[in-house]
Write a protein that holds these residues in place. Structure first.
Motif, PDB file in Angstrom:
ATOM      1  N   LEU A 467       0.842  -1.195   0.000  1.00  0.00           N
ATOM      2  CA  LEU A 467       0.000   0.000   0.000  1.00  0.00           C
ATOM      3  C   LEU A 467       0.877   1.244   0.000  1.00  0.00           C
ATOM      4  N   ARG A 468       0.486   2.238  -0.766  1.00  0.00           N
ATOM      5  CA  ARG A 468       1.299   3.440  -0.920  1.00  0.00           C
ATOM      6  C   ARG A 468       0.510   4.685  -0.516  1.00  0.00           C
ATOM      7  N   GLU A 469       1.254   5.698  -0.090  1.00  0.00           N
ATOM      8  CA  GLU A 469       0.653   6.991   0.247  1.00  0.00           C
ATOM      9  C   GLU A 469       1.407   8.086  -0.485  1.00  0.00           C
ATOM     10  N   LEU A 470       0.683   8.946  -1.185  1.00  0.00           N
ATOM     11  CA  LEU A 470       1.290  10.036  -1.935  1.00  0.00           C
ATOM     12  C   LEU A 470       1.583  11.219  -1.022  1.00  0.00           C
ATOM     13  N   SER A 471       2.330  12.177  -1.544  1.00  0.00           N
ATOM     14  CA  SER A 471       2.745  13.325  -0.734  1.00  0.00           C
ATOM     15  C   SER A 471       1.552  14.115  -0.200  1.00  0.00           C
ATOM     16  N   GLY A 472       0.429  14.051  -0.908  1.00  0.00           N
ATOM     17  CA  GLY A 472      -0.766  14.755  -0.445  1.00  0.00           C
ATOM     18  C   GLY A 472      -1.532  14.009   0.623  1.00  0.00           C
ATOM     19  N   GLY A 473      -1.061  12.815   1.000  1.00  0.00           N
ATOM     20  CA  GLY A 473      -1.714  12.036   2.045  1.00  0.00           C
ATOM     21  C   GLY A 473      -2.689  10.999   1.530  1.00  0.00           C
ATOM     22  N   PHE A 474      -2.928  10.939   0.210  1.00  0.00           N
ATOM     23  CA  PHE A 474      -3.871   9.959  -0.341  1.00  0.00           C
ATOM     24  C   PHE A 474      -3.241   8.572  -0.348  1.00  0.00           C
ATOM     25  N   ARG A 475      -3.984   7.576   0.154  1.00  0.00           N
ATOM     26  CA  ARG A 475      -3.507   6.197   0.223  1.00  0.00           C
ATOM     27  C   ARG A 475      -4.146   5.390  -0.903  1.00  0.00           C
ATOM     28  N   TYR A 476      -3.337   4.595  -1.610  1.00  0.00           N
ATOM     29  CA  TYR A 476      -3.880   3.814  -2.727  1.00  0.00           C
ATOM     30  C   TYR A 476      -3.240   2.427  -2.771  1.00  0.00           C
ATOM     31  N   ALA A 477      -3.902   1.507  -3.503  1.00  0.00           N
ATOM     32  CA  ALA A 477      -3.437   0.121  -3.649  1.00  0.00           C
ATOM     33  C   ALA A 477      -2.890  -0.076  -5.055  1.00  0.00           C
ATOM     34  N   PRO A 478      -1.572  -0.194  -5.237  1.00  0.00           N
ATOM     35  CA  PRO A 478      -0.991  -0.357  -6.574  1.00  0.00           C
ATOM     36  C   PRO A 478      -1.565  -1.542  -7.345  1.00  0.00           C
ATOM     37  N   ALA A 479      -1.757  -2.690  -6.672  1.00  0.00           N
ATOM     38  CA  ALA A 479      -2.216  -3.894  -7.379  1.00  0.00           C
ATOM     39  C   ALA A 479      -3.589  -3.681  -8.006  1.00  0.00           C
ATOM     40  N   TYR A 480      -4.428  -2.881  -7.359  1.00  0.00           N
ATOM     41  CA  TYR A 480      -5.765  -2.624  -7.899  1.00  0.00           C
ATOM     42  C   TYR A 480      -5.667  -1.856  -9.218  1.00  0.00           C
ATOM     43  N   ILE A 481      -4.820  -0.824  -9.247  1.00  0.00           N
ATOM     44  CA  ILE A 481      -4.644  -0.036 -10.469  1.00  0.00           C
ATOM     45  C   ILE A 481      -4.033  -0.901 -11.569  1.00  0.00           C
ATOM     46  N   GLU A 482      -3.016  -1.691 -11.210  1.00  0.00           N
ATOM     47  CA  GLU A 482      -2.313  -2.519 -12.196  1.00  0.00           C
ATOM     48  C   GLU A 482      -3.235  -3.563 -12.816  1.00  0.00           C
ATOM     49  N   LYS A 492       0.125  -6.320 -21.194  1.00  0.00           N
ATOM     50  CA  LYS A 492       0.377  -7.621 -20.573  1.00  0.00           C
ATOM     51  C   LYS A 492       0.667  -7.473 -19.088  1.00  0.00           C
ATOM     52  N   ASP A 493       1.408  -6.438 -18.733  1.00  0.00           N
ATOM     53  CA  ASP A 493       1.763  -6.230 -17.345  1.00  0.00           C
ATOM     54  C   ASP A 493       1.960  -4.746 -17.091  1.00  0.00           C
ATOM     55  N   ALA A 494       1.881  -4.358 -15.835  1.00  0.00           N
ATOM     56  CA  ALA A 494       2.085  -2.958 -15.462  1.00  0.00           C
ATOM     57  C   ALA A 494       2.532  -2.905 -14.014  1.00  0.00           C
ATOM     58  N   ILE A 495       3.360  -1.927 -13.700  1.00  0.00           N
ATOM     59  CA  ILE A 495       3.736  -1.672 -12.313  1.00  0.00           C
ATOM     60  C   ILE A 495       3.675  -0.179 -12.083  1.00  0.00           C
ATOM     61  N   THR A 496       3.011   0.220 -11.009  1.00  0.00           N
ATOM     62  CA  THR A 496       2.823   1.638 -10.708  1.00  0.00           C
ATOM     63  C   THR A 496       3.810   2.098  -9.640  1.00  0.00           C
ATOM     64  N   PHE A 497       4.066   3.398  -9.634  1.00  0.00           N
ATOM     65  CA  PHE A 497       4.995   4.000  -8.677  1.00  0.00           C
ATOM     66  C   PHE A 497       4.355   5.226  -8.062  1.00  0.00           C
ATOM     67  N   GLY A 498       4.774   5.531  -6.846  1.00  0.00           N
ATOM     68  CA  GLY A 498       4.263   6.687  -6.120  1.00  0.00           C
ATOM     69  C   GLY A 498       4.398   6.448  -4.629  1.00  0.00           C
ATOM     70  N   ASP A 499       4.973   7.409  -3.906  1.00  0.00           N
ATOM     71  CA  ASP A 499       5.113   7.277  -2.460  1.00  0.00           C
ATOM     72  C   ASP A 499       4.946   8.651  -1.819  1.00  0.00           C
ATOM     73  N   GLU A 500       5.296   8.725  -0.531  1.00  0.00           N
ATOM     74  CA  GLU A 500       5.060   9.965   0.208  1.00  0.00           C
ATOM     75  C   GLU A 500       5.886  11.143  -0.302  1.00  0.00           C
ATOM     76  N   THR A 501       6.880  10.874  -1.149  1.00  0.00           N
ATOM     77  CA  THR A 501       7.675  11.965  -1.720  1.00  0.00           C
ATOM     78  C   THR A 501       7.182  12.368  -3.106  1.00  0.00           C
ATOM     79  N   LYS A 502       6.193  11.659  -3.633  1.00  0.00           N
ATOM     80  CA  LYS A 502       5.724  11.891  -5.005  1.00  0.00           C
ATOM     81  C   LYS A 502       4.300  12.461  -4.993  1.00  0.00           C
ATOM     82  N   PRO A 503       4.010  13.398  -5.907  1.00  0.00           N
ATOM     83  CA  PRO A 503       2.676  14.026  -5.910  1.00  0.00           C
ATOM     84  C   PRO A 503       1.619  13.235  -6.671  1.00  0.00           C
ATOM     85  N   TYR A 504       2.042  12.283  -7.517  1.00  0.00           N
ATOM     86  CA  TYR A 504       1.073  11.546  -8.333  1.00  0.00           C
ATOM     87  C   TYR A 504       1.623  10.166  -8.693  1.00  0.00           C
ATOM     88  N   VAL A 505       0.770   9.367  -9.309  1.00  0.00           N
ATOM     89  CA  VAL A 505       1.112   7.988  -9.661  1.00  0.00           C
ATOM     90  C   VAL A 505       1.632   7.929 -11.095  1.00  0.00           C
TER      91      VAL A 505
END
Length: 635
Positions: A467-482, A492-505
């Motif tokens: 589970l990841r949280e963006l710099s704005g405090g929003f929490r999201y589930a990468p596997a759901y988006i992927e 065929k496949d996808a991997i998302t990025f984004g953490d507390e230092t990043k503003p978006y996915v």
């Protein structure tokens, strides 16, 4: 409830009840289905058990098994169990280093391998494994000229068993009777998503409790058919292909090889089948690609009755009964679309169709329900068996169903799912520290985040660590988006990025080379290699369209704002995926950290040079230009 408390006792019961009158197994070879009765099953297990004893197998010895699903696999597994040994699962596509790790960690004395490919791996690592004594193989093709003294043909072991029986004819029956529910039935190695695979000893009680409860809830019967589609080294096949089939006395069929599976499945048309969530995502892409290439009339029929199917599926989801008009339209759709599609993919008689091995997103789930596939989901893992399943009349796309009888589930304040019951294992092999972390006061900490909805269905969010949280405090589930992205026939496949230092996915995308290549050829787009095709401007635009479509169904804060098409396919041999094709997220984030940084930079294109490992062991260098594609307000 059944009285038999071990798998061999269940086999003996079926042998006594059905003998030569009931089919227990089928295996296709050279286009012909070979059939084995319950007496054949029992006899082969007995002679393999005796053969191992004559080779010196002792109680507690580990015996690794590697190969595609086949009768020989289960004969070997149960034969080892009766002899007092412990079967160990090895994935067929493991590389030599992975095979060595499992054999060394388990201290296996014997290996039962399918064919020359697997034998070669074992012989390569054998010199580094002093405990490994014999390699037994069941497919002799290509092995006639091998002279290694430690190589033994499966048939030879059976012959040894027949000789051994002459001196101790009643021993097998005694050994079966002496088996206990809490004896270790199988040492399963986890997929290794977070690092090296871990050995999880499963007892007969674990497997039978899972199989028996699942069998009862899904209302399977003795006459139902099951076709194996996943490796027996993976826990779900131990639950279903072994425990459920032995519990119900159901026959299990094995296809000739991976690329004939679809045709073989259609010949059997089973009532019960299962496939990993990735398999359903692949099938959804195949169906969409197939229909996009169909003629105008077929495309019109699909579009019309797909909408009808969606309407019916959504009404069922809400617990509503469709009116007469919609029921009539659905019956017409059944004749023109749903039944032909189900028959084409071998599910014309299906009662129970399962997705396992990872949560299947609601878009793919809804797609299959709309085209008449009565797909249902379950939640389970190697360490704790099957916890929740959909019932036939109570399917929620967003959930994994309701908790099975006899299983206890608790959700912590941090949203972690805890499990307790007979299906839960007793701890990791040679790792007491991890066991103490995961098993606390009888409750297994699954590491998964989830919650119960208003109808008592269990909903899985993601792995807690993922589970990841963006710099704005929003929490999201990468596997759901992927998983939503993988619904596209071109992804065929996808991997998302984004953490507390990043503003978006942001995201990396692996194109589905076959489908994208067909699309490129249809639109007159020339290309040379995977890397070349992935960076074509038209392909970037194609993928961007499907990402934007997925973004429409995501909260604004978790929508993908930039992406790149990777220049190569993610590969389990390069440790980017597990052997069950799950993303190794931590490894990918570390390996591609420079590209991740580019996704959050100002550059629109960057030249890269990277090493590429070929399957023959060679290492080459790839140079290519990677394009960064902005979406929405980033454009």
């Amino acid at each position: 409830m059944i009285s038999e408390d071990t798998l061999p006792k269940l086999l003996k019961r079926n042998h006594m009840n059905y003998g030569n009158d009931g089919i227990a197994m089928r295996k296709k070879a050279f286009g012909i289905w070979a059939q084995y009765t319950w007496s054949d099953y029992y006899t082969n297990v007995k002679y393999f058990c005796y053969g191992l004893l004559s080779l010196g197998l002792r109680s507690g010895d580990m015996v690794a098994i590697v190969g595609d699903g086949a009768p020989h696999w289960f004969w070997a597994e149960l034969g080892v169990q009766v002899a007092g040994g412990v079967p160990v699962g090895l994935f067929t596509d493991c590389v030599e280093s992975e095979a060595k790790y499992v054999l060394e960690n388990s201290e296996s004395r014997f290996v039962v391998a399918k064919d020359q490919e697997q034998v070669d791996k074992m012989l390569t690592v054998k010199s580094d494994l002093p405990r490994l004594e014999k390699v037994i193989y069941w497919d002799p093709k290509g092995l006639w000229s091998y002279t290694d003294r430690d190589l033994v043909n499966f048939e030879t072991v059976l012959d040894l068993g027949k000789e051994f029986e002459k001196s101790q004819p009643d021993l097998f029956e005694q050994l079966v009777t002496n088996g206990q529910a809490d004896d270790i039935a199988f040492l399963a190695y986890t997929s290794g998503t977070g690092g090296v695979p871990k050995g999880a000893p499963l007892t007969h009680r674990n497997l039978i409790s899972t199989g028996q409860t699942y069998f009862a809830v899904r209302q399977l019967t003795h006459g139902d058919e099951y076709v194996s589609s996943i490796s027996p080294s993976w826990a779900p096949e131990q639950w279903q292909g072994l425990a459920v089939c032995l519990t119900a006395g159901m026959p299990v069929s094995f296809s000739e090889q991976a690329d004939t599976y679809q045709a073989d499945l259609r010949e059997i048309a089973p009532e019960f089948m299962t496939s990993p969530s990735r398999g359903w995502e692949i099938l959804a892409r195949q169906i969409q690609a197939m229909l996009s290439d169909a003629g105008p009339l077929h495309r019109f029929t699909y579009r019309l009755f797909y909408r009808v199917g969606l309407k019916i599926a959504d009404k069922e989801y809400r617990g509503e009964r469709p009116n007469l008009l919609w029921r009539i339209l659905y019956q017409i759709g059944h004749l023109l679309l749903y039944r032909p599609l189900k028959d084409k993919f071998g599910m014309g008689r299906s009662k129970v169709i399962i997705t396992a091995g990872g949560f299947l997103n609601d878009v793919v789930f809804r797609f299959f329900r709309a085209i008449g596939f009565n797909l249902t989901q379950l939640y389970g893992a190697t360490e704790f068996g099957i916890v929740a399943v959909h019932r036939h009349d109570d399917v929620k796309y967003h959930s994994v169903g309701m908790i099975l009888p006899g299983v206890h589930v608790r959700i912590t304040d941090s949203d972690e799912i805890l499990v307790k019951g007979d299906t839960v294992f007793h701890g990791y092999h040679k790792d007491q520290e991890l066991t103490n972390q995961r098993l606390v006061n009888g409750w297994l900490h699954t590491g998964d985040a989830g919650y119960f909805d208003e109808s008592s269905h269990l909903v899985i969010m993601d792995r807690l660590d993922d589970l990841r949280e963006l710099s704005g405090g929003f929490r999201y589930a990468p596997a759901y988006i992927e998983s939503r992205l993988r619904f596209s026939p071109f992804i065929k496949d996808a991997i998302t990025f984004g953490d507390e230092t990043k503003p978006y996915v942001t995201a990396f995308v692996n194109i589905d080379f076959d489908n994208v290549a067909r699309w490129a050829e249809k639109h007159g787009i020339p290309y040379t290699t995977f890397a070349d095709l992935s960076q074509k401007s038209q392909i970037n635009a194609l993928i961007q369209t499907d990402i934007e479509r997925a973004n429409e169904h995501l909260p604004a804060a978790s929508r993908i704002r930039r992406f790149i098409n990777l220049y190569k396919e993610l590969d389990a041999d390069e440790a980017e995926l597990t052997r069950t094709r799950k993303l190794r997220r931590g490894y990918l984030e570390s390996t591609y950290q420079n590209l991740v940084a580019i996704l959050y930079g100002e550059a629109k294109e960057v030249d890269i040079e990277t090493e590429v490992k070929y399957r023959d062991g060679r290492i080459g260098t790839l140079k290519t230009a990677i394009k960064v594609i902005p979406i929405g307000e980033e454009e």
